[in-house]
Design a protein around this motif. Structure first.
Motif, PDB file in Angstrom:
ATOM      1  N   LEU A  59       0.839  -1.212   0.000  1.00 41.20           N
ATOM      2  CA  LEU A  59       0.000   0.000   0.000  1.00 41.20           C
ATOM      3  C   LEU A  59       0.867   1.252   0.000  1.00 41.20           C
ATOM      4  CD1 LEU A  59      -2.720   1.401   0.092  1.00 41.20           C
ATOM      5  CD2 LEU A  59      -2.696   1.127   2.575  1.00 41.20           C
ATOM      6  N   ALA A  60       1.914   1.271   0.816  1.00 44.79           N
ATOM      7  CA  ALA A  60       2.798   2.447   0.853  1.00 44.79           C
ATOM      8  C   ALA A  60       3.455   2.685  -0.498  1.00 44.79           C
ATOM      9  CB  ALA A  60       3.860   2.273   1.940  1.00 44.79           C
ATOM     10  N   LEU A  61       3.947   1.626  -1.138  1.00 39.70           N
ATOM     11  CA  LEU A  61       4.562   1.776  -2.460  1.00 39.70           C
ATOM     12  C   LEU A  61       3.554   2.260  -3.498  1.00 39.70           C
ATOM     13  CD1 LEU A  61       6.850  -1.385  -2.577  1.00 39.70           C
ATOM     14  CD2 LEU A  61       7.555   1.004  -2.297  1.00 39.70           C
ATOM     15  N   ALA A  62       2.341   1.732  -3.455  1.00 45.34           N
ATOM     16  CA  ALA A  62       1.315   2.167  -4.405  1.00 45.34           C
ATOM     17  C   ALA A  62       0.955   3.631  -4.201  1.00 45.34           C
ATOM     18  CB  ALA A  62       0.068   1.291  -4.268  1.00 45.34           C
ATOM     19  N   LEU A  63       0.855   4.059  -2.950  1.00 43.58           N
ATOM     20  CA  LEU A  63       0.528   5.459  -2.678  1.00 43.58           C
ATOM     21  C   LEU A  63       1.671   6.396  -3.086  1.00 43.58           C
ATOM     22  CD1 LEU A  63      -1.288   5.102   0.745  1.00 43.58           C
ATOM     23  CD2 LEU A  63      -2.303   5.697  -1.459  1.00 43.58           C
ATOM     24  N   ILE A  64       2.914   5.983  -2.841  1.00 40.60           N
ATOM     25  CA  ILE A  64       4.062   6.786  -3.270  1.00 40.60           C
ATOM     26  C   ILE A  64       4.083   6.888  -4.791  1.00 40.60           C
ATOM     27  CG2 ILE A  64       6.595   6.792  -3.441  1.00 40.60           C
ATOM     28  CD1 ILE A  64       6.572   5.558  -0.569  1.00 40.60           C
ATOM     29  N   ASN A  65       3.848   5.764  -5.471  1.00 39.70           N
ATOM     30  CA  ASN A  65       3.809   5.765  -6.930  1.00 39.70           C
ATOM     31  C   ASN A  65       2.699   6.682  -7.438  1.00 39.70           C
ATOM     32  OD1 ASN A  65       4.564   4.694  -9.586  1.00 39.70           O
ATOM     33  ND2 ASN A  65       2.527   3.793  -9.516  1.00 39.70           N
ATOM     34  N   GLN A  66       1.532   6.622  -6.818  1.00 39.18           N
ATOM     35  CA  GLN A  66       0.408   7.472  -7.218  1.00 39.18           C
ATOM     36  C   GLN A  66       0.761   8.949  -7.063  1.00 39.18           C
ATOM     37  OE1 GLN A  66      -2.316   6.097  -8.486  1.00 39.18           O
ATOM     38  NE2 GLN A  66      -3.364   8.015  -8.851  1.00 39.18           N
ATOM     39  N   PHE A  67       1.417   9.280  -5.969  1.00 40.62           N
ATOM     40  CA  PHE A  67       1.832  10.666  -5.732  1.00 40.62           C
ATOM     41  C   PHE A  67       2.832  11.126  -6.787  1.00 40.62           C
ATOM     42  CE2 PHE A  67       4.958  13.594  -3.910  1.00 40.62           C
ATOM     43  CZ  PHE A  67       4.134  14.678  -3.632  1.00 40.62           C
ATOM     44  N   PRO A  93       7.763   6.976 -12.062  1.00 38.21           N
ATOM     45  CA  PRO A  93       8.649   6.223 -11.182  1.00 38.21           C
ATOM     46  C   PRO A  93       8.825   4.753 -11.537  1.00 38.21           C
ATOM     47  CG  PRO A  93       6.572   6.573 -10.113  1.00 38.21           C
ATOM     48  CD  PRO A  93       6.532   7.339 -11.408  1.00 38.21           C
ATOM     49  N   ILE A  94       7.824   4.120 -12.127  1.00 42.05           N
ATOM     50  CA  ILE A  94       7.935   2.716 -12.497  1.00 42.05           C
ATOM     51  C   ILE A  94       8.513   2.650 -13.908  1.00 42.05           C
ATOM     52  CG2 ILE A  94       6.668   0.597 -12.973  1.00 42.05           C
ATOM     53  CD1 ILE A  94       4.670   1.397 -10.881  1.00 42.05           C
ATOM     54  N   PRO A  95       9.560   1.825 -14.106  1.00 39.15           N
ATOM     55  CA  PRO A  95      10.148   1.735 -15.440  1.00 39.15           C
ATOM     56  C   PRO A  95       9.112   1.311 -16.479  1.00 39.15           C
ATOM     57  CG  PRO A  95      11.513   0.605 -13.830  1.00 39.15           C
ATOM     58  CD  PRO A  95      10.243   0.992 -13.138  1.00 39.15           C
ATOM     59  N   GLY A  96       9.142   1.917 -17.620  1.00 36.94           N
ATOM     60  CA  GLY A  96       8.200   1.634 -18.685  1.00 36.94           C
ATOM     61  C   GLY A  96       7.765   2.919 -19.342  1.00 36.94           C
ATOM     62  N   THR A  97       6.911   2.791 -20.297  1.00 40.79           N
ATOM     63  CA  THR A  97       6.462   3.987 -21.005  1.00 40.79           C
ATOM     64  C   THR A  97       5.328   4.654 -20.248  1.00 40.79           C
ATOM     65  OG1 THR A  97       4.823   2.798 -22.276  1.00 40.79           O
ATOM     66  CG2 THR A  97       7.034   2.901 -23.214  1.00 40.79           C
ATOM     67  N   GLU A  98       5.121   5.895 -20.532  1.00 38.78           N
ATOM     68  CA  GLU A  98       4.026   6.642 -19.900  1.00 38.78           C
ATOM     69  C   GLU A  98       2.684   6.028 -20.267  1.00 38.78           C
ATOM     70  OE1 GLU A  98       2.376   9.315 -17.395  1.00 38.78           O
ATOM     71  OE2 GLU A  98       4.510   9.106 -17.746  1.00 38.78           O
ATOM     72  N   ASP A  99       2.579   5.480 -21.490  1.00 40.52           N
ATOM     73  CA  ASP A  99       1.318   4.869 -21.914  1.00 40.52           C
ATOM     74  C   ASP A  99       0.979   3.647 -21.070  1.00 40.52           C
ATOM     75  OD1 ASP A  99       1.098   6.757 -23.901  1.00 40.52           O
ATOM     76  OD2 ASP A  99       2.079   5.493 -25.410  1.00 40.52           O
ATOM     77  N   VAL A 100       1.979   2.857 -20.747  1.00 39.23           N
ATOM     78  CA  VAL A 100       1.744   1.619 -19.996  1.00 39.23           C
ATOM     79  C   VAL A 100       1.487   1.914 -18.525  1.00 39.23           C
ATOM     80  CG1 VAL A 100       2.764  -0.564 -19.284  1.00 39.23           C
ATOM     81  CG2 VAL A 100       3.123   0.260 -21.592  1.00 39.23           C
ATOM     82  N   VAL A 133      -4.163   5.594 -15.099  1.00 38.54           N
ATOM     83  CA  VAL A 133      -5.218   4.581 -14.955  1.00 38.54           C
ATOM     84  C   VAL A 133      -4.677   3.330 -14.283  1.00 38.54           C
ATOM     85  CG1 VAL A 133      -6.806   3.091 -16.216  1.00 38.54           C
ATOM     86  CG2 VAL A 133      -6.509   5.468 -16.919  1.00 38.54           C
ATOM     87  N   ILE A 134      -3.565   2.796 -14.764  1.00 33.41           N
ATOM     88  CA  ILE A 134      -3.010   1.573 -14.183  1.00 33.41           C
ATOM     89  C   ILE A 134      -2.521   1.835 -12.765  1.00 33.41           C
ATOM     90  CG2 ILE A 134      -1.126  -0.098 -14.359  1.00 33.41           C
ATOM     91  CD1 ILE A 134      -1.490  -0.022 -17.379  1.00 33.41           C
ATOM     92  N   SER A 135      -1.901   2.976 -12.552  1.00 34.99           N
ATOM     93  CA  SER A 135      -1.445   3.320 -11.208  1.00 34.99           C
ATOM     94  C   SER A 135      -2.612   3.427 -10.240  1.00 34.99           C
ATOM     95  CB  SER A 135      -0.663   4.631 -11.240  1.00 34.99           C
ATOM     96  OG  SER A 135      -0.261   4.977  -9.947  1.00 34.99           O
ATOM     97  N   THR A 136      -3.710   4.011 -10.686  1.00 32.80           N
ATOM     98  CA  THR A 136      -4.894   4.130  -9.839  1.00 32.80           C
ATOM     99  C   THR A 136      -5.470   2.759  -9.518  1.00 32.80           C
ATOM    100  OG1 THR A 136      -5.376   6.293 -10.780  1.00 32.80           O
ATOM    101  CG2 THR A 136      -7.192   5.158  -9.670  1.00 32.80           C
ATOM    102  N   ILE A 137      -5.485   1.867 -10.486  1.00 34.82           N
ATOM    103  CA  ILE A 137      -5.988   0.506 -10.253  1.00 34.82           C
ATOM    104  C   ILE A 137      -5.116  -0.217  -9.234  1.00 34.82           C
ATOM    105  CG2 ILE A 137      -6.308  -1.757 -11.327  1.00 34.82           C
ATOM    106  CD1 ILE A 137      -7.187  -0.212 -13.881  1.00 34.82           C
ATOM    107  N   ILE A 138      -3.804  -0.105  -9.387  1.00 37.17           N
ATOM    108  CA  ILE A 138      -2.884  -0.748  -8.438  1.00 37.17           C
ATOM    109  C   ILE A 138      -3.096  -0.194  -7.030  1.00 37.17           C
ATOM    110  CG2 ILE A 138      -0.448  -0.970  -7.790  1.00 37.17           C
ATOM    111  CD1 ILE A 138       0.165  -1.028 -10.821  1.00 37.17           C
ATOM    112  N   THR A 139      -3.236   1.117  -6.931  1.00 33.39           N
ATOM    113  CA  THR A 139      -3.458   1.739  -5.626  1.00 33.39           C
ATOM    114  C   THR A 139      -4.780   1.291  -5.022  1.00 33.39           C
ATOM    115  OG1 THR A 139      -2.175   3.655  -6.313  1.00 33.39           O
ATOM    116  CG2 THR A 139      -3.592   3.940  -4.389  1.00 33.39           C
TER     117      THR A 139
END
Length: 76
Positions: free
Chosen positions: A12-20, A28-35, A39-45
């Motif tokens: 949960l802490a990692l997901a919230l930090i990523n969302q922020f 912050p997560i390696p990959g393209t902005e499209d991936v 939306v995906i970050s919100t789903i993970i959070t």
């Protein structure tokens, strides 16, 4: 704190930090902005928050005693 509670709290802490960070315009997560867009970050959070909220997290002294009583009586 038991292992499950610790894992759910860390995820949960990692997901919230990523969302922020994504809200701040960073990727912050390696990959393209499209991936790894909002939306995906919100789903993970959401999934991490739901799992942390629905599970019984015995983090206080009272909660640990409750867990012991439940386990002793086979009610967990």
């Amino acid at each position: 704190m038991d292992r499950g509670t610790l894992i759910r709290t860390i995820v949960l802490a990692l997901a919230l930090i990523n969302q922020f960070l994504i809200a701040a315009g960073l990727n912050p997560i390696p990959g393209t902005e499209d991936v790894w867009g909002e939306v995906i970050s919100t789903i993970i959070t959401f999934v991490a928050a739901a799992a942390a909220w629905f599970k019984n997290n015995y983090v206080t002294a009272k909660g640990k005693k409750q867990k012991e009583v439940l386990e002793k009586n086979g009610l967990n």
